[in-house]
Design an enzyme around this catalytic site. Structure first.
Site: not given
Length: 328
Positions: A60, A127, A82, A85-87
């Site tokens: 990311e 997620h 995707q 959360d993974f930002i």
């Protein structure tokens, strides 16, 4: 005019902007050959080609760095996380480079970072998050959270055209559950929705619920239920979290004199707290009771369906909170 889902409105907005502006391109994990984890970009690779639909590694931070560089060279990248959360893996790149760059030396960075947020789909703590409050503190960012089909379309097109970074939180629970008619141009030129403008989703006289995203549907359902009890709710959909539409927030607070801020985020340090503080500071003399917040508890999102149901705000919880404040 056609009846489309929330997800299809997002897909259509991306398609229309890419057709209209050759500088718009997309990058993200599995968005090309696979068509995206939620199939938002299915068919995009075949139509727009690999130069504009770019599959990336699971990185990311690299995605945001590449997007920011391209934006500074005149492109308009749209980055898909995707899951939103993974930002957090690109936190430094967003808050220390992309967001303040225009202020520092006059260089716009027109990127959009979009991704599925929120819970109620039993996706576990990794997620199901709503990380908007992490970024609300950062100057230079705009943060959008549409709660209707028309706004999912119009806000995304406006975000892509904005000269600076926009975070676009699309609630995955609404993807295929929320359907409505969509007609390009109904909200303005090309269906655009103005960033920074809240929308009065329901007029009422007794109590205001201020909300955004999937919680808008909770508020509207609660309003319908409480109407039978003689309680008339006003529902304000913020749509834009940053910048907040303070004028609309204060207007509804002054009108009904009782306010509940409803959000799907942990209570401490929340967007709801910022809204409540502004009302307390600027509309205190109009209030007939304390500003209440209905948010999630300060825990990770549970994976168990039963625990997740207990964790999330819902119609029953909101109705109980309304009755409590109405009788204050």
């Amino acid at each position: 005019m056609a009846t489309v889902t929330y997800l299809e409105a997002i897909r259509q907005a991306l398609w229309d902007e890419m057709e209209q502006d050759p500088q718009v391109f997309m990058l993200g994990q599995d968005i090309g050959t696979y068509g995206g984890a939620f199939r938002v970009t299915a068919g995009f690779l075949e139509h727009f080609g690999p130069g504009r639909i770019i599959d990336t590694p699971i990185s990311e931070s690299a995605m945001i760095c590449a997007a920011a560089g391209a934006a500074m060279m005149g492109m308009r990248p749209v980055v898909e996380m995707q899951c939103i959360d993974f930002i957090s893996c690109a936190f430094n790149q967003i808050i220390n480079f992309a967001a303040p760059n225009h202020y520092r030396w006059g260089q716009p960075v027109p990127i959009v970072v979009r991704g599925p947020s929120g819970g109620n789909v039993h996706g576990s703590a990794y997620h199901s998050q709503n990380p908007e409050s992490y970024f609300q503190h950062t100057p230079g960012l705009k943060i959008l959270a549409p709660g209707t089909v028309a706004d999912a379309y119009g806000l995304l097109r406006s975000a892509i055209r904005d000269p600076n970074p926009v975070l676009y939180f699309e609630h995955k629970y609404l993807y295929r559950r929320l359907k409505d008619e969509l007609m390009a141009g109904e909200a303005g030129v090309d269906g655009l929705v103005t960033i920074g403008q809240a929308r009065l989703a329901r007029e009422g006289r007794d109590l205001s619920v201020i909300t955004y995203g999937a919680m808008l549907q909770v508020a509207l359902e609660a309003a319908g239920r409480l109407e039978a009890e003689g309680i008339d709710l006003e529902v304000l959909d913020l749509r834009t979290i940053k910048p907040l539409d303070q004028e609309a927030i204060l207007a509804t607070a002054r009108k009904t004199s009782r306010v509940i801020v409803l959000t799907e985020e942990q209570l401490t340090g929340s967007v709801a707290g910022e809204v409540a503080a502004r009302i307390s500071q600027h509309a205190f003399e109009w209030l007939d009771g304390p500003v209440h917040r209905l948010c999630c508890p300060d825990t990770p999102v549970p994976y168990s369906p039963t625990l997740e149901e207990a964790y999330l705000p819902n119609v029953d919880k909101l109705a109980a909170k309304v009755r409590e404040l109405a009788s204050y």
